[in-house]
Design an enzyme around this catalytic site. Structure first.
Site, PDB file in Angstrom:
ATOM      1  N   CYS A   6       0.803  -1.113  -0.132  1.00  0.00           N
ATOM      2  CA  CYS A   6      -0.076  -0.019  -0.041  1.00  0.00           C
ATOM      3  C   CYS A   6       0.863   1.317  -0.023  1.00  0.00           C
ATOM      4  O   CYS A   6       0.270   2.390  -0.249  1.00  0.00           O
ATOM      5  CB  CYS A   6      -0.983   0.077   1.112  1.00  0.00           C
ATOM      6  N   HIS A  57      -3.414   7.426   1.925  1.00  0.00           N
ATOM      7  CA  HIS A  57      -4.007   6.046   1.778  1.00  0.00           C
ATOM      8  C   HIS A  57      -5.192   5.655   2.130  1.00  0.00           C
ATOM      9  O   HIS A  57      -5.495   5.947   3.524  1.00  0.00           O
ATOM     10  CB  HIS A  57      -2.701   5.221   2.184  1.00  0.00           C
ATOM     11  N   ASN A  85     -10.037  -0.118  -0.285  1.00  0.00           N
ATOM     12  CA  ASN A  85      -8.658   0.022  -0.334  1.00  0.00           C
ATOM     13  C   ASN A  85      -7.953  -0.396  -1.483  1.00  0.00           C
ATOM     14  O   ASN A  85      -8.154  -1.842  -1.780  1.00  0.00           O
ATOM     15  CB  ASN A  85      -8.050  -0.623   0.983  1.00  0.00           C
TER      16      ASN A  85
HETATM   17  N1  COA Z   1     -18.884  -8.103   8.903  1.00  0.00           N
HETATM   18  C1  COA Z   1     -19.293  -8.549  10.098  1.00  0.00           C
HETATM   19  N2  COA Z   1     -18.315  -8.714  11.118  1.00  0.00           N
HETATM   20  C2  COA Z   1     -17.267  -8.745  10.894  1.00  0.00           C
HETATM   21  C3  COA Z   1     -16.357  -8.576   9.596  1.00  0.00           C
HETATM   22  C4  COA Z   1     -17.544  -8.200   8.419  1.00  0.00           C
HETATM   23  N3  COA Z   1     -17.188  -7.833   7.214  1.00  0.00           N
HETATM   24  N4  COA Z   1     -15.343  -8.688   9.678  1.00  0.00           N
HETATM   25  C5  COA Z   1     -15.070  -8.951  10.888  1.00  0.00           C
HETATM   26  N5  COA Z   1     -16.002  -9.170  11.774  1.00  0.00           N
HETATM   27  C6  COA Z   1     -16.220  -9.395  13.073  1.00  0.00           C
HETATM   28  C7  COA Z   1     -15.194 -10.225  13.678  1.00  0.00           C
HETATM   29  O1  COA Z   1     -15.297 -11.504  13.267  1.00  0.00           O
HETATM   30  C8  COA Z   1     -15.172  -9.795  14.986  1.00  0.00           C
HETATM   31  O2  COA Z   1     -16.221 -10.825  15.818  1.00  0.00           O
HETATM   32  P1  COA Z   1     -16.146 -11.278  17.412  1.00  0.00           P
HETATM   33  O3  COA Z   1     -15.961 -10.335  18.161  1.00  0.00           O
HETATM   34  O4  COA Z   1     -17.243 -12.286  17.367  1.00  0.00           O
HETATM   35  O5  COA Z   1     -14.818 -12.328  17.047  1.00  0.00           O
HETATM   36  C9  COA Z   1     -15.775  -8.519  15.322  1.00  0.00           C
HETATM   37  O6  COA Z   1     -16.175  -8.232  13.885  1.00  0.00           O
HETATM   38  C10 COA Z   1     -14.724  -7.539  15.541  1.00  0.00           C
HETATM   39  O7  COA Z   1     -13.212  -7.781  14.839  1.00  0.00           O
HETATM   40  P2  COA Z   1     -12.192  -7.078  14.615  1.00  0.00           P
HETATM   41  O8  COA Z   1     -11.244  -7.362  13.529  1.00  0.00           O
HETATM   42  O9  COA Z   1     -11.738  -6.754  16.082  1.00  0.00           O
HETATM   43  O10 COA Z   1     -12.935  -5.737  14.309  1.00  0.00           O
HETATM   44  P3  COA Z   1     -12.371  -4.023  14.048  1.00  0.00           P
HETATM   45  O11 COA Z   1     -13.114  -3.202  14.771  1.00  0.00           O
HETATM   46  O12 COA Z   1     -10.949  -4.052  14.474  1.00  0.00           O
HETATM   47  O13 COA Z   1     -12.323  -3.953  12.725  1.00  0.00           O
HETATM   48  C11 COA Z   1     -11.048  -3.929  10.680  1.00  0.00           C
HETATM   49  C12 COA Z   1     -11.958  -4.742  11.654  1.00  0.00           C
HETATM   50  C13 COA Z   1     -10.315  -4.837   9.802  1.00  0.00           C
HETATM   51  C14 COA Z   1     -12.234  -2.900   9.772  1.00  0.00           C
HETATM   52  C15 COA Z   1     -10.307  -3.073  11.337  1.00  0.00           C
HETATM   53  O14 COA Z   1      -9.219  -3.608  11.989  1.00  0.00           O
HETATM   54  C16 COA Z   1      -9.273  -2.349  10.222  1.00  0.00           C
HETATM   55  O15 COA Z   1      -9.637  -1.686   9.389  1.00  0.00           O
HETATM   56  N6  COA Z   1      -8.028  -2.597  10.436  1.00  0.00           N
HETATM   57  C17 COA Z   1      -6.887  -1.867   9.435  1.00  0.00           C
HETATM   58  C18 COA Z   1      -6.956  -2.679   8.309  1.00  0.00           C
HETATM   59  C19 COA Z   1      -6.232  -2.133   7.243  1.00  0.00           C
HETATM   60  O16 COA Z   1      -6.354  -0.949   7.175  1.00  0.00           O
HETATM   61  N7  COA Z   1      -5.465  -2.793   6.410  1.00  0.00           N
HETATM   62  C20 COA Z   1      -4.860  -2.199   5.302  1.00  0.00           C
HETATM   63  C21 COA Z   1      -3.728  -1.487   5.743  1.00  0.00           C
HETATM   64  S1  COA Z   1      -2.707  -1.046   4.395  1.00  0.00           S
END
Ligand code: COA
Length: 319
Positions: free
Chosen positions: A113, A246, A276
């Site tokens: 990224c 980004h 993204n």
């Molecule tokens: N729909 C519904 N629920 C979802 C889901 C989706 N698409 N994806 C994950 N969940 C659930 C998980 O399974 C978890 O459930 P649980 O508590 O029963 O285990 C719950 O949501 C929370 O998951 P978590 O990963 O802790 O959520 P979060 O608040 O951290 O959000 C992201 C997840 C991925 C959106 C967030 O962590 C994020 O954006 N991270 C950065 C990713 C990024 O930018 N990457 C690229 C960098 S270049």
């Protein structure tokens, strides 16, 4: 003093737009969850015949037209991608051929990224060093091909697309690219990676991510590199007209802006419509804001990104 400036921008998106509701038919998710946790409402997904190189070529043609240049005036193509058309040759050479350029420097850069920031910095230094007078710097990706479409935690986050800029040599101070700073920390490689590769599994592999950990690092690294790059350019955050970040997650954009004391209306946001797009996201957002009239000649911009590796970087640009 010889510098490089952005002389034109362009972008390209696959024809097919996929909404959150369509994804909810495929994995256990909802439109509301995706919007609340990420700000994403839709993304574009490449179809048959749409590849990293074809999208890059379309974005480049638009950037060339905006710069008022012919393709054969380009002396350098740097293409940032983690999803090349083939393992080799570099997708940059495919773009070169599709643009009808018979001879120039052309290669790919891989920093996931952060790829566009790496490519921009490399091309800026090559233009400054006299290797080329006009360069195409492209970010282009087809992440849909490396997503695990059964993993709701990752497949909803990414989209495909391309953005390009033409860099042209100029003489003078305080114009064009004023400062760039790049970083990498390979110890964090297991937090965001693809579980395949040419020399390990012999397969392409699928994207794997520990989203919460990536999120935590992103805000800290982005705020730090922004401050560092502004200091290198001798500028304060209050002097910046636009931040072009980004586009990974709206919450990362908001948290970074808050940490820096940056007015939210100065941040270009396209994650809602593009998701993204990895190395394409910064030039796609830049082109969007140039074409809708927000970014104007003379504006001071900060571009920034963070991605797998980890890698992260920023650039301060007088547009
Ligand atoms: N729909 C519904 N629920 C979802 C889901 C989706 N698409 N994806 C994950 N969940 C659930 C998980 O399974 C978890 O459930 P649980 O508590 O029963 O285990 C719950 O949501 C929370 O998951 P978590 O990963 O802790 O959520 P979060 O608040 O951290 O959000 C992201 C997840 C991925 C959106 C967030 O962590 C994020 O954006 N991270 C950065 C990713 C990024 O930018 N990457 C690229 C960098 S270049």
């Amino acid at each position: 003093m010889r510098r490089s400036r952005i002389a034109g921008t362009g972008s390209a998106l696959p024809a097919r737009r996929v909404t959150n509701a369509e994804l909810a038919e495929r994995v256990d998710t909802t439109h509301e969850w995706i919007v609340e946790r990420t700000g994403i409402e839709a993304r574009h997904i490449a179809g048959d015949g749409e590849t990293t190189a074809t999208l890059a070529t379309e974005a480049s043609q638009k950037a060339l037209a905006a710069a008022g240049l012919e393709a054969d005036q380009i002396g350098l193509i740097v293409l940032a991608t983690a999803t090349p058309d083939q393992t080799f040759p570099a997708s940059a050479t495919r773009v070169q051929a599709m643009l009808g350029i018979n001879d120039c420097i052309a290669f790919d850069v891989q920093a996931v990224c952060t790829g566009f920031l790496y490519a921009l910095s490399v091309a800026d230094n090559m233009v400054k060093g006299g290797m080329a007078d006009h360069a195409l710097v492209i970010g282009s990706e087809t992440f849909s091909r490396i997503l695990d479409w059964e993993d709701r935690a990752t497949c909803v986050l990414f989209g495909d697309g391309a953005g390009a800029v033409v860099l042209s040599a100029v003489e003078g101070e305080n114009q064009g690219i004023l400062a760039t700073r790049l970083h990498a920390d390979g110890r964090q490689g297991d937090l965001l990676y693809v579980d395949g590769g040419v020399s390990t599994t012999g397969t392409v592999g699928k994207l794997r991510m520990q989203g919460r950990e990536v999120f935590r690092h992103a805000v800290v690294n982005l705020a730090n590199v922004l401050g560092e790059t502004l200091a290198a350019a001798g500028l304060e955050i209050g002097e910046i007209d636009w931040v072009v970040p980004h586009q990974a997650n709206k919450r990362i954009l908001d948290a970074t802006a808050k940490k820096l004391g940056l007015a939210p209306e100065k941040v270009i946001v396209t994650v809602d419509r593009h998701a993204n797009t990895s190395a394409a996201s910064v030039p796609l957002a830049l082109d969007t804001a140039v074409r809708d009239g927000r970014i104007k000649a003379g504006d001071l911009l900060v571009l920034e990104a963070m991605g797998g590796g980890f890698t992260w970087g920023a650039a301060v640009v007088r547009y």
